[in-house]
Scaffold this motif. Structure first.
Motif, PDB file in Angstrom:
ATOM      1  N   LEU A   1      30.950  27.790  44.917  1.00 42.94           N
ATOM      2  CA  LEU A   1      30.683  27.038  45.824  1.00 42.94           C
ATOM      3  C   LEU A   1      31.556  25.486  45.729  1.00 42.94           C
ATOM      4  N   ARG A   2      31.521  25.038  44.394  1.00 45.14           N
ATOM      5  CA  ARG A   2      31.965  24.162  43.868  1.00 45.14           C
ATOM      6  C   ARG A   2      33.761  23.944  44.137  1.00 45.14           C
ATOM      7  N   GLU A   3      34.233  25.204  43.944  1.00 44.79           N
ATOM      8  CA  GLU A   3      35.638  25.403  44.336  1.00 44.79           C
ATOM      9  C   GLU A   3      35.939  25.300  45.742  1.00 44.79           C
ATOM     10  N   GLN A   4      35.126  25.955  46.566  1.00 51.80           N
ATOM     11  CA  GLN A   4      35.228  25.692  48.116  1.00 51.80           C
ATOM     12  C   GLN A   4      35.155  24.296  48.462  1.00 51.80           C
ATOM     13  N   LEU A   5      34.051  23.455  47.981  1.00 50.76           N
ATOM     14  CA  LEU A   5      34.198  22.423  48.486  1.00 50.76           C
ATOM     15  C   LEU A   5      35.116  21.469  48.125  1.00 50.76           C
ATOM     16  N   THR A   6      35.566  21.447  46.722  1.00 54.14           N
ATOM     17  CA  THR A   6      36.716  20.797  46.125  1.00 54.14           C
ATOM     18  C   THR A   6      38.030  20.928  46.898  1.00 54.14           C
ATOM     19  N   ARG A   7      38.074  22.312  47.329  1.00 52.39           N
ATOM     20  CA  ARG A   7      39.291  22.559  47.994  1.00 52.39           C
ATOM     21  C   ARG A   7      39.376  21.877  49.572  1.00 52.39           C
TER      22      ARG A   7
ATOM     23  N   GLU B   1      27.273  17.220  56.771  1.00 54.90           N
ATOM     24  CA  GLU B   1      28.040  17.918  57.972  1.00 54.90           C
ATOM     25  C   GLU B   1      27.506  19.346  58.215  1.00 54.90           C
ATOM     26  N   SER B   2      27.079  20.132  57.087  1.00 51.54           N
ATOM     27  CA  SER B   2      26.619  21.432  57.141  1.00 51.54           C
ATOM     28  C   SER B   2      25.171  21.278  57.729  1.00 51.54           C
ATOM     29  N   GLY B   3      24.155  20.701  57.751  1.00 48.86           N
ATOM     30  CA  GLY B   3      22.843  20.622  58.143  1.00 48.86           C
ATOM     31  C   GLY B   3      22.048  21.187  57.024  1.00 48.86           C
ATOM     32  N   ILE B   4      22.710  21.343  55.889  1.00 49.10           N
ATOM     33  CA  ILE B   4      21.877  21.953  54.704  1.00 49.10           C
ATOM     34  C   ILE B   4      21.552  20.734  53.842  1.00 49.10           C
ATOM     35  N   GLY B   5      19.983  20.858  53.531  1.00 47.70           N
ATOM     36  CA  GLY B   5      19.479  19.697  52.973  1.00 47.70           C
ATOM     37  C   GLY B   5      20.238  19.366  51.672  1.00 47.70           C
ATOM     38  N   ARG B   6      20.202  18.079  51.389  1.00 47.80           N
ATOM     39  CA  ARG B   6      21.097  17.586  50.221  1.00 47.80           C
ATOM     40  C   ARG B   6      20.306  18.098  49.089  1.00 47.80           C
ATOM     41  N   ALA B   7      19.183  18.501  48.863  1.00 47.06           N
ATOM     42  CA  ALA B   7      18.475  18.963  47.456  1.00 47.06           C
ATOM     43  C   ALA B   7      18.721  20.342  47.425  1.00 47.06           C
ATOM     44  N   THR B   8      18.991  21.242  48.502  1.00 48.96           N
ATOM     45  CA  THR B   8      19.440  22.395  48.418  1.00 48.96           C
ATOM     46  C   THR B   8      20.739  22.599  47.989  1.00 48.96           C
TER      47      THR B   8
ATOM     48  N   THR C   1      20.346  30.017  44.531  1.00 49.17           N
ATOM     49  CA  THR C   1      20.359  29.859  45.906  1.00 49.17           C
ATOM     50  C   THR C   1      19.229  30.652  46.530  1.00 49.17           C
ATOM     51  N   GLN C   2      18.497  30.106  47.467  1.00 51.59           N
ATOM     52  CA  GLN C   2      17.594  30.717  48.029  1.00 51.59           C
ATOM     53  C   GLN C   2      18.073  31.857  48.801  1.00 51.59           C
ATOM     54  N   HIS C   3      17.581  32.995  48.611  1.00 52.85           N
ATOM     55  CA  HIS C   3      18.015  34.205  49.483  1.00 52.85           C
ATOM     56  C   HIS C   3      17.661  34.094  50.997  1.00 52.85           C
ATOM     57  N   ASP C   4      17.941  32.864  51.388  1.00 53.00           N
ATOM     58  CA  ASP C   4      17.381  32.568  52.783  1.00 53.00           C
ATOM     59  C   ASP C   4      18.795  32.612  53.419  1.00 53.00           C
ATOM     60  N   THR C   5      18.817  33.653  54.422  1.00 55.34           N
ATOM     61  CA  THR C   5      19.976  34.101  55.014  1.00 55.34           C
ATOM     62  C   THR C   5      20.320  32.974  56.124  1.00 55.34           C
ATOM     63  N   ARG C   6      19.368  32.136  56.505  1.00 55.92           N
ATOM     64  CA  ARG C   6      19.655  31.325  57.480  1.00 55.92           C
ATOM     65  C   ARG C   6      20.484  30.091  56.677  1.00 55.92           C
ATOM     66  N   ILE C   7      20.081  29.790  55.288  1.00 52.66           N
ATOM     67  CA  ILE C   7      20.825  28.597  54.749  1.00 52.66           C
ATOM     68  C   ILE C   7      22.202  29.232  54.433  1.00 52.66           C
ATOM     69  N   LEU C   8      22.148  30.319  53.890  1.00 47.00           N
ATOM     70  CA  LEU C   8      23.503  31.041  53.629  1.00 47.00           C
ATOM     71  C   LEU C   8      24.465  31.188  55.013  1.00 47.00           C
TER      72      LEU C   8
ATOM     73  N   ALA D   1      29.038  28.855  57.964  1.00 51.40           N
ATOM     74  CA  ALA D   1      29.574  28.318  59.161  1.00 51.40           C
ATOM     75  C   ALA D   1      30.382  27.068  58.714  1.00 51.40           C
ATOM     76  N   ALA D   2      29.828  26.409  57.710  1.00 53.39           N
ATOM     77  CA  ALA D   2      30.380  25.059  57.290  1.00 53.39           C
ATOM     78  C   ALA D   2      31.646  25.279  56.793  1.00 53.39           C
ATOM     79  N   LEU D   3      31.831  26.420  55.944  1.00 50.65           N
ATOM     80  CA  LEU D   3      32.991  26.409  55.113  1.00 50.65           C
ATOM     81  C   LEU D   3      34.044  27.133  55.776  1.00 50.65           C
ATOM     82  N   ARG D   4      33.398  27.870  57.217  1.00 47.14           N
ATOM     83  CA  ARG D   4      34.383  28.750  57.722  1.00 47.14           C
ATOM     84  C   ARG D   4      34.949  29.966  57.286  1.00 47.14           C
ATOM     85  N   VAL D   5      33.882  30.389  56.402  1.00 54.20           N
ATOM     86  CA  VAL D   5      34.354  31.806  55.788  1.00 54.20           C
ATOM     87  C   VAL D   5      33.263  32.757  56.119  1.00 54.20           C
ATOM     88  N   PRO D   6      33.627  34.008  56.069  1.00 59.39           N
ATOM     89  CA  PRO D   6      32.968  35.127  56.885  1.00 59.39           C
ATOM     90  C   PRO D   6      31.118  35.156  55.940  1.00 59.39           C
ATOM     91  N   LEU D   7      30.563  35.273  56.854  1.00 58.70           N
ATOM     92  CA  LEU D   7      29.161  35.287  56.319  1.00 58.70           C
ATOM     93  C   LEU D   7      28.897  36.337  55.221  1.00 58.70           C
TER      94      LEU D   7
END
Length: 140
Positions: free
Chosen positions: A13-19, A37-44, A54-61, A66-72
């Motif tokens: 995730l760090r690599e994806q965001l940095t990129r 921008e992603s709508g994911i809580g800052r604490a999360t 990571t929570q295994h919450d598929t909604r967050i994933l 969607a935010a990273l524009r990569v396949p789920l």
């Protein structure tokens, strides 16, 4: 998620965001900006980047994908929710055994004699057209 999986996901995730131009340094504001921008809580976001799981919450994933524009599917695999093999089975389910034709059945059974073969094929075709007994009763 095991600590090792969580850290591996955090690194990815760090690599994806940095990129994508998010400054993840202490005062860079990248975590906050991505959270907004992603709508994911800052604490999360912070927990994910900290390798605290990571929570295994598929909604967050899903939001993350969607935010990273990569396949789920890629996010689910990276998060340890699914494996590549599991995703492959979902994308291409095994339909199970396929029905065979009466001719193929005759071949499998080794029925070579032309007359016996015609009789076998005719009998199977007749049986295939005959409704089951419970349907026959309802038709009367």
């Amino acid at each position: 998620m095991e600590r090792n999986e969580a850290q591996t996901f955090a690194d990815w995730l760090r690599e994806q965001l940095t990129r994508r131009g998010y400054d993840l340094s202490a005062r860079g504001g990248g975590q906050t900006r991505f959270a907004e921008e992603s709508g994911i809580g800052r604490a999360t976001v912070s927990r994910m980047l900290g390798g605290q799981g990571t929570q295994h919450d598929t909604r967050i994933l899903g939001q993350l994908a969607a935010a990273l524009r990569v396949p789920l599917g890629e996010v689910l695999v990276r998060a340890g929710v699914a494996t590549d093999e599991e995703l492959g089975r979902i994308a291409n389910p095994d339909p199970g055994p396929r029905p065979i034709t009466p001719e193929q059945a005759a071949d499998e059974l080794g029925i070579q004699d032309p007359q016996a073969r015609r009789l076998f094929v005719s009998m199977v075709e007749t049986l295939q057209r005959t409704p089951p007994p419970h349907e026959q009763r309802n038709q009367k």
